[in-house]
Design an enzyme around this catalytic site. Structure first.
Site, PDB file in Angstrom:
ATOM      1  N   GLY B 147       1.053  -1.011   0.288  1.00 23.49           N
ATOM      2  CA  GLY B 147      -0.225  -0.183  -0.022  1.00 23.49           C
ATOM      3  C   GLY B 147       1.245   1.054   0.234  1.00 23.49           C
ATOM      4  O   GLY B 147       1.863   1.088   0.480  1.00 23.49           O
ATOM      5  N   CYS B 148      -0.096   1.855  -0.443  1.00 20.63           N
ATOM      6  CA  CYS B 148       0.993   3.395  -0.637  1.00 20.63           C
ATOM      7  C   CYS B 148       0.814   4.137   0.585  1.00 20.63           C
ATOM      8  O   CYS B 148       2.708   4.219   0.954  1.00 20.63           O
ATOM      9  CB  CYS B 148       0.471   4.972  -1.501  1.00 20.63           C
ATOM     10  SG  CYS B 148      -1.521   5.303  -0.314  1.00 20.63           S
ATOM     11  N   TYR B 149       0.599   4.439   1.760  1.00 24.31           N
ATOM     12  CA  TYR B 149       1.120   4.484   2.797  1.00 24.31           C
ATOM     13  C   TYR B 149       2.051   3.454   3.266  1.00 24.31           C
ATOM     14  O   TYR B 149       3.263   4.201   4.124  1.00 24.31           O
ATOM     15  CB  TYR B 149      -0.287   4.946   4.249  1.00 24.31           C
ATOM     16  CG  TYR B 149      -0.911   5.915   4.228  1.00 24.31           C
ATOM     17  CD1 TYR B 149      -0.264   7.459   3.635  1.00 24.31           C
ATOM     18  CD2 TYR B 149      -2.219   5.790   3.501  1.00 24.31           C
ATOM     19  CE1 TYR B 149      -1.195   8.464   3.676  1.00 24.31           C
ATOM     20  CE2 TYR B 149      -3.139   7.033   3.557  1.00 24.31           C
ATOM     21  CZ  TYR B 149      -2.897   7.919   3.710  1.00 24.31           C
ATOM     22  OH  TYR B 149      -3.680   8.870   3.598  1.00 24.31           O
ATOM     23  N   SER B 152       5.768   4.360   2.110  1.00 30.77           N
ATOM     24  CA  SER B 152       6.388   5.623   2.604  1.00 30.77           C
ATOM     25  C   SER B 152       6.771   5.229   4.237  1.00 30.77           C
ATOM     26  O   SER B 152       7.946   5.126   4.627  1.00 30.77           O
ATOM     27  CB  SER B 152       5.922   6.631   2.676  1.00 30.77           C
ATOM     28  OG  SER B 152       4.480   7.016   3.919  1.00 30.77           O
TER      29      SER B 152
END
Lengths: 344, 344, 344, 344
Positions: B147-149, B152
């Site tokens: 996932g994106c979160y 990061s």
């Protein structure tokens, strides 16, 4: 009618004061001043005011002579002298800058690189977030108006600090401010193509509002409180959101937290504790003097999460200054501050 | 040339894959599919692609038959069936959804409300953030794309988690995502007047990416790690910034932290540890596969502060999926991913 | 490999050239220069380039000695001297400024307040919008790269001008440009709070691009053409849309107009005439070298309406300059320019 | 106190009326209604109103029974029935929709696809832009409130139309509207990632406001006037700018034009003719009832250029409706409308 003057009227907080005071029923704007634009009409600098307020920008001294109260919106280090002149002439002063916020001369020097020259003046001044400190106003001629970040944070944390529930060193504050917070001066980081479609923290754990935040929280908690504070530049014009994380010394559920906050602010018009399940949004307080607070619990890590939203230019600057003026002149605290946040 | 198919090509991650794969030197987009727009040209839905890719959207099954690899960008709960079909026909699958990210079937059910129907399929799949886990790729036919979160955050915390310096329950993650993160579907909170000049957290301490984040951090730390995670909706199109606060068990200065990170990522092209004193900005990674990390220390509270910025649609979705595809096909990991972030 | 140098590399067009040329298969960026930042790395000024291009900014002269071609992105009035040096040393020059755009020395003086000092140099230069004028390139050592507004307008009007259908004085051009068009220099009107949530025309009927626009249209129409041209500042980073209104001397329906345009641009890769019924959007050409054109008819007033959209920094500056360089070096015109506009 | 009701209170014009009327000294909001949200509090739909207006949304009929005046903000085709009920019960109506704007039943049917069912009602109604038509108010029970684009355009062109200086078919209007103009309903083109960093015209020369614009201009000019009108969607929340191009039948300089406009609007509080040399900016009228007009001349093509800026939700909708209500009830026209546009 109270005759008000605005020193630094072409700065962002200054021009917001000009605007808000136009509709204050007990105040006349008797004069405005600006070093950079003296002799010009303010509506040449801010065309939104054309034919509404075309007043000419005068000198600071001209203002003092005809006003009951001066609002000063100046770079730090310039307000003491102004305060001295005001106090000598019996004119009240509300300083929107940083010179009357910190109790500790050492902290002021450490963070701002200047010194308090007029120590007795500081004795005669008071720092005032009305909802938390109005009882401390006892006729002082000078009020240090709180900073924008500290306002959002102190209102967001006050019930918890008073409760004694927060662990030592347990506070992290992640704040986001609209670009007007950086003021009217041109700078690379506020050049449109640099901050549009961009987002970044700045002065990480090194922002000058840190000692002001810790001063207030320490008083509320009745012990020295340190916080981690990181501000970010948000690509919107107005508004501050502080997302505040507080490690708790015992398990506290969301309902209990919500009751703590609702009770604490039950009589405060300008602080709206949102219903449980909602999250504060700076959209909903823009152009108003409201502070919206939402309360959340992260039980699996033992933290309370408080979200506090204000308009940085109103509750975070000009609006709160007027609220403080209302206190100074024994007016109703919300007098002239009935601005309703627009839906969009 | 590798024949790639994209299922869910009219979603935001899907159309970004269509765009990025056009310039991959080893890949041909052999087919694209969409349930909602089957039979239409993708350039009718996305006019930016007019005369560049006017391919017709087909059925999922048509794609499987002519592709070596399928990228799936589907709502959760739909990828297992697709994976089964792919595996049976010897076609590789990279799932950009949530169905192959969590090891624990219980967690999946708890957070997504569905169950793993094909348990053996999950045995054959691997979750892969290349910089941290590429050694775990051993020919599995299915990759769960992160996932994106979580991307990061895992990249931002990996050196610290491995160092053993972080206190238990000492992590707070305050993330901000551009609006494309909410996808193509219309919703009140992504209606322009609702999210322009607005800012708010959402799913406070309750976002579905939480178990994925904790799973990765726990593996890195080699013990169960809980975090407080709060995402916010940021009024920009693209990008995620995670500001990460980690309480440390001993005093660590900024230089030491910076060396820890610089060494850890010394050989990683796509992770740029910024010089000390700089702060990561999502502006500087937009439209690229880079993750920018800046490292800060708040010694007066004993916390490290890590800022991690990615483009949510590239490193946080389509770009990382291509990076994973490169691993699957033994290509150079950066093949076709040399996108330079624009200055504005 | 062609050795290219960029003079004025820290301006917006300059840094865009640095970025775009990184992926040109036939070019090496041999040197970059900047008066203001000489001696610094460009990635200190533009952190998006960190670890991608950390080249040091040199002097102009250092560049000329090692390059085959110089791209100059300078304020007007500075390019002639540079051009002279280049031509003497056999180095080609593409000037992205205004000094080699106008045929008429009088017009140049009238609009820019300077004079052509080196008249013979202007004989050796050519102004080139490739799609309309590539035949005029006959080995000239200096190319005057077109302005952003004139590019969008000339491409938008060329088929109509050639058709002879437009009434004298019948053209109104309403253009809107993203803020990067105003460049990197700080100014009040590009300070974020001044241009966010704002919109206004500027230099109404008095913009310096007017003579360049009229020069091209006049050549196309083979008679003197005057236009009303009003540019506006648009709160986006990139892109120009020109909405062009042309009064026609006879009734021409939308289909006929569309056929005129489709035929005219049938072989042009970078000009996309949109299907009838669609309207050009700058969103769909951002970060690319495309010019999107939509054609509309207002039969009840006898006007054609042409909407022309480009990325002001690519097709309107750096991209077109590279296209011109490709012509200069007999490369395929689209070489290194295959940038696909993203959907968002 | 006048008892006002708002039908369609959860639409954008409706909720703006709710907000603006809170501070009207002669009005009480006696009731609000909404078909979609009946029974809910409006502050559940619009949290900006929390603790300010938590009124419950009722049925239309409940409102009529307790109000002196109804403001209707409904999709076209629904206002006639409501008007009939109001008129029968002696309740005044201001319709913010399109049903009482066009004199010609044929034009209404042509553009809106519906028919006037109650012809006598239309006899009893009047269309009113106060600055241009207040003399036409003679006690009619129904006022058709003007559209947003037509308001900006009629105010921008009135002095010129009356002057007789404009050539037949000589008018081109290029308008740009903030996204609130598209209303509260979700749509692809108002999904944030689609309209942020984007710009495009829509309904080119085919917008439904065209007949309303031509109706007003024709009355002012006392002959049939056709215009070319192209609206664009602007990535801001609020505001409309119309850039208007008028071919003149004789040479008229900027000073003369400016005098024409200044004289025409000399007594109008809400129309500000800007000093020569300035350009109207929607920033400067936002959140206010002002219309800013700047006047420019393009002598080399014989055109006047008029730039007219309003807040589409205030002067373009709710504010003008209140101004019309003030006329209906013989109040001062600016009563309750003293909103000062903020500087940012």
């Amino acid at each position: 009618m109270i005759k008000a003057g605005i020193v630094g009227a072409t700065g962002y907080a200054g021009v917001e004061l000009v605007r808000l005071l136009q509709s204050h029923p007990e105040v006349t704007v008797a004069g405005i001043s600006s070093v950079s634009y003296e002799g010009k009409s303010i509506s040449e600098v801010y065309p939104n005011l054309y034919k509404i307020c075309d007043d000419t920008l005068e000198s600071e001294d001209a203002l003092i002579d005809k006003c009951d109260i001066i609002f000063a919106s100046l770079p730090h280090g310039l307000s003491e002298k102004l305060a001295k002149k005001c106090v000598e002439k019996g004119v009240k002063l509300i300083d929107l800058g940083a010179d009357f916020r910190l109790d500790s001369a050492e902290e002021y020097t450490k963070w701002y690189g200047k010194t308090y020259e007029e120590k007795d003046l500081h004795e005669k001044s008071v720092y005032l977030i009305p909802e938390l400190m109005r009882a401390e106003y006892k006729g002082q001629p000078v009020i240090g108006n709180p900073g924008c970040y500290p306002t959002s944070i102190a209102l967001g944390l006050a019930p918890l600090m008073k409760s004694g529930l927060v662990k030592d060193d347990g506070i992290v504050i992640d704040s986001k401010s609209g670009v007007t917070g950086a003021g009217r001066g041109l700078a690379d980081n506020t050049h449109y193509p640099n901050c549009n479609e961009a987002f970044s923290p700045y002065k990480v754990a090194a922002h000058r509002h840190t000692p002001e935040i810790e001063q207030t929280l320490s008083k509320l908690a009745d012990k020295k409180v340190n916080v981690t504070f990181v501000p970010h530049l948000l690509p919107v014009n107005r508004g501050i959101i502080s997302t505040i994380y507080a490690s708790l010394s015992s398990v506290v559920g969301a309902e209990e937290l919500h009751k703590l906050y609702s009770d604490f602010y039950a009589r405060e018009k300008f602080v709206r504790v949102l219903p449980l399940g909602k999250a504060a949004n700076l959209r909903d307080v823009k152009f108003s003097n409201y502070c919206d607070i939402s309360v959340h619990a992260d039980e699996h890590t033992g933290r309370a999460i408080i979200v506090s939203a204000i308009d940085n230019m109103v509750k975070g600057a000009a609006g709160q200054a007027i609220q403080n003026m209302n206190i100074m002149f024994s007016l109703k605290e919300d007098c002239g501050l009935d601005f309703i946040p627009p839906a969009f």
